[in-house]
Design an enzyme around this catalytic site. Sequence first.
Site, PDB file in Angstrom:
ATOM      1  N   GLU A  18     -89.879   3.485 -23.610  1.00 34.41           N
ATOM      2  CA  GLU A  18     -88.662   2.715 -23.946  1.00 34.41           C
ATOM      3  C   GLU A  18     -88.744   1.247 -23.527  1.00 34.41           C
ATOM      4  O   GLU A  18     -89.164   0.933 -22.411  1.00 34.41           O
ATOM      5  CB  GLU A  18     -87.470   3.372 -23.254  1.00 34.41           C
ATOM      6  CG  GLU A  18     -86.117   2.742 -23.601  1.00 34.41           C
ATOM      7  CD  GLU A  18     -84.987   3.706 -23.293  1.00 34.41           C
ATOM      8  OE1 GLU A  18     -84.743   4.624 -24.099  1.00 34.41           O
ATOM      9  OE2 GLU A  18     -84.364   3.549 -22.237  1.00 34.41           O
ATOM     10  N   LYS A  68     -86.478  -1.524 -22.382  1.00 39.41           N
ATOM     11  CA  LYS A  68     -85.149  -1.513 -21.759  1.00 39.41           C
ATOM     12  C   LYS A  68     -85.032  -2.718 -20.828  1.00 39.41           C
ATOM     13  O   LYS A  68     -85.634  -2.725 -19.755  1.00 39.41           O
ATOM     14  CB  LYS A  68     -85.055  -0.187 -20.970  1.00 39.41           C
ATOM     15  CG  LYS A  68     -83.773   0.102 -20.241  1.00 39.41           C
ATOM     16  CD  LYS A  68     -83.888   1.483 -19.558  1.00 39.41           C
ATOM     17  CE  LYS A  68     -82.615   1.946 -18.951  1.00 39.41           C
ATOM     18  NZ  LYS A  68     -82.744   3.255 -18.269  1.00 39.41           N
ATOM     19  N   LYS A  83     -82.238   3.382 -29.933  1.00 45.66           N
ATOM     20  CA  LYS A  83     -81.537   3.967 -28.784  1.00 45.66           C
ATOM     21  C   LYS A  83     -80.168   3.297 -28.727  1.00 45.66           C
ATOM     22  O   LYS A  83     -80.040   2.125 -28.391  1.00 45.66           O
ATOM     23  CB  LYS A  83     -82.340   3.698 -27.510  1.00 45.66           C
ATOM     24  CG  LYS A  83     -81.871   4.479 -26.307  1.00 45.66           C
ATOM     25  CD  LYS A  83     -82.512   5.857 -26.306  1.00 45.66           C
ATOM     26  CE  LYS A  83     -81.955   6.782 -25.252  1.00 45.66           C
ATOM     27  NZ  LYS A  83     -81.740   6.240 -23.948  1.00 45.66           N
ATOM     28  N   GLU A 100     -78.979  14.397 -27.750  1.00 47.55           N
ATOM     29  CA  GLU A 100     -79.059  14.350 -26.280  1.00 47.55           C
ATOM     30  C   GLU A 100     -77.939  15.176 -25.659  1.00 47.55           C
ATOM     31  O   GLU A 100     -76.769  15.010 -25.999  1.00 47.55           O
ATOM     32  CB  GLU A 100     -78.941  12.898 -25.819  1.00 47.55           C
ATOM     33  CG  GLU A 100     -78.924  12.747 -24.305  1.00 47.55           C
ATOM     34  CD  GLU A 100     -78.869  11.301 -23.900  1.00 47.55           C
ATOM     35  OE1 GLU A 100     -79.767  10.525 -24.306  1.00 47.55           O
ATOM     36  OE2 GLU A 100     -77.931  10.924 -23.177  1.00 47.55           O
ATOM     37  N   GLU A 131     -85.488  13.556 -20.570  1.00 45.48           N
ATOM     38  CA  GLU A 131     -85.161  12.122 -20.596  1.00 45.48           C
ATOM     39  C   GLU A 131     -84.692  11.619 -19.231  1.00 45.48           C
ATOM     40  O   GLU A 131     -83.867  12.268 -18.581  1.00 45.48           O
ATOM     41  CB  GLU A 131     -84.001  11.854 -21.564  1.00 45.48           C
ATOM     42  CG  GLU A 131     -84.190  12.331 -22.978  1.00 45.48           C
ATOM     43  CD  GLU A 131     -82.923  12.075 -23.816  1.00 45.48           C
ATOM     44  OE1 GLU A 131     -82.925  12.466 -24.979  1.00 45.48           O
ATOM     45  OE2 GLU A 131     -81.939  11.514 -23.286  1.00 45.48           O
ATOM     46  N   SER A 132     -85.180  10.478 -18.847  1.00 48.67           N
ATOM     47  CA  SER A 132     -84.703   9.700 -17.681  1.00 48.67           C
ATOM     48  C   SER A 132     -85.254  10.167 -16.334  1.00 48.67           C
ATOM     49  O   SER A 132     -85.436  11.365 -16.098  1.00 48.67           O
ATOM     50  CB  SER A 132     -83.178   9.712 -17.549  1.00 48.67           C
ATOM     51  OG  SER A 132     -82.547   9.286 -18.718  1.00 48.67           O
TER      52      SER A 132
HETATM   53  O1  LIG Z   1     -79.888   3.904 -17.791  1.00 44.07           O
HETATM   54  C1  LIG Z   1     -78.670   3.837 -17.546  1.00 44.07           C
HETATM   55  O2  LIG Z   1     -78.198   3.278 -16.533  1.00 44.07           O
HETATM   56  C2  LIG Z   1     -77.663   4.418 -18.491  1.00 44.07           C
HETATM   57  C3  LIG Z   1     -76.316   4.352 -18.167  1.00 44.07           C
HETATM   58  C4  LIG Z   1     -75.359   4.852 -19.046  1.00 44.07           C
HETATM   59  C5  LIG Z   1     -75.746   5.411 -20.237  1.00 44.07           C
HETATM   60  C6  LIG Z   1     -77.106   5.483 -20.563  1.00 44.07           C
HETATM   61  C7  LIG Z   1     -78.054   4.998 -19.707  1.00 44.07           C
HETATM   62  N1  LIG Z   1     -79.393   5.020 -20.012  1.00 44.07           N
HETATM   63  C8  LIG Z   1     -79.904   5.446 -21.257  1.00 44.07           C
HETATM   64  C9  LIG Z   1     -81.016   6.389 -21.079  1.00 44.07           C
HETATM   65  O3  LIG Z   1     -80.811   7.530 -21.393  1.00 44.07           O
HETATM   66  C10 LIG Z   1     -82.325   5.897 -20.540  1.00 44.07           C
HETATM   67  O4  LIG Z   1     -82.506   4.572 -20.906  1.00 44.07           O
HETATM   68  C11 LIG Z   1     -83.569   6.673 -20.960  1.00 44.07           C
HETATM   69  O5  LIG Z   1     -83.414   8.042 -20.899  1.00 44.07           O
HETATM   70  C12 LIG Z   1     -84.743   6.252 -20.059  1.00 44.07           C
HETATM   71  O6  LIG Z   1     -84.426   6.508 -18.717  1.00 44.07           O
HETATM   72  P1  LIG Z   1     -85.257   5.874 -17.520  1.00 44.07           P
HETATM   73  O7  LIG Z   1     -86.686   6.290 -17.687  1.00 44.07           O
HETATM   74  O8  LIG Z   1     -84.660   6.427 -16.280  1.00 44.07           O
HETATM   75  O9  LIG Z   1     -85.118   4.400 -17.636  1.00 44.07           O
END
Ligand SMILES: O=C(O)c1ccccc1NCC(=O)[C@H](O)[C@H](O)COP(=O)(O)O
Length: 262
Positions: free
Chosen positions: A55, A57, A117, A166, A217-218
């Site tokens: 991603e 970001k 996204k 999601e 994810e995340s």
């Molecule tokens: O990332 C955030 O803070 C967030 C807050 C509120 C809604 C969505 C958010 N993020 C979107 C995502 O789902 C992430 O960008 C994506 O899954 C990647 O996660 P990461 O690897 O932890 O950056």
Amino acid sequence: MTILDKIVQKKKQEVAEAKSKVSLTELQQYPLFGRACYSLKDSIFHPTRTGIIAEFKRASPSKGLINGTSSVQDVVKGYQNAGASAISVLTDPDFFKGSLADLTAAREVLDIPLLRKEFIVDIYQIAEAKAYGADIILLIAACLPHQEVKEFSEYAKSLGLNVLLEVHNEEELQANIFDSIDAIGVNNRNLKDFSVSLEHSYDLVNKIPKRFIKVSESGISNPETIKDLKERGFNSFLIGENFMKTDNPAQAIKEFVTELKV
Ligand SMILES: O=C(O)c1ccccc1NCC(=O)[C@H](O)[C@H](O)COP(=O)(O)O
């Protein structure tokens, strides 16, 4: 009001403004609207790719500014060269400092699937995704009633787009299983309080029907986690901050993938 409520409220205003400038019919005339989309499934399961959805970001509500300097094209090219199966580009301007221009810039240099996204609350945004170069859209169960998940995913399929749904818990999963969905992502981040736990992925993986691509994810920050998630049944891994927080996200993914292959 939670941050998610604020994002959705802002999104509805943004969509109303966009519609007042460019109609749905006009979007359908954009050159990229008619192109064929790359298949997410083919790229996730391609033997030379990793299953990673990497991603771009710049910022997030939970972390503020993550990376204000890297160029979108340099980063996504690096992600693709390192073996990412797909690329995710945030297009929300207010909370993530993204844009539709970022999406099209990414499209220009990629030949793997590209995810818009976004917090989709209106089918107009799905047409926009296609018109600006996406192959995949995201539908977030926490933002949509299940009838809209069905309607929006069917519309996206009619445009040839791949659909990633999601979810964050079993209730959201069970309410939204439709044939028009290609992939189900379990977000390890709670979008209301930002807490992150891989337990959400562990809990839900076996409840996702086999026909869907399974995405975790995340909050993924090391290759060992991917090996573990794969053993538990995930096919794909959405990673943003871990690469974007470095000075050189393209180099960061390269090193990550080298370790993953050991
Ligand atoms: O990332 C955030 O803070 C967030 C807050 C509120 C809604 C969505 C958010 N993020 C979107 C995502 O789902 C992430 O960008 C994506 O899954 C990647 O996660 P990461 O690897 O932890 O950056």
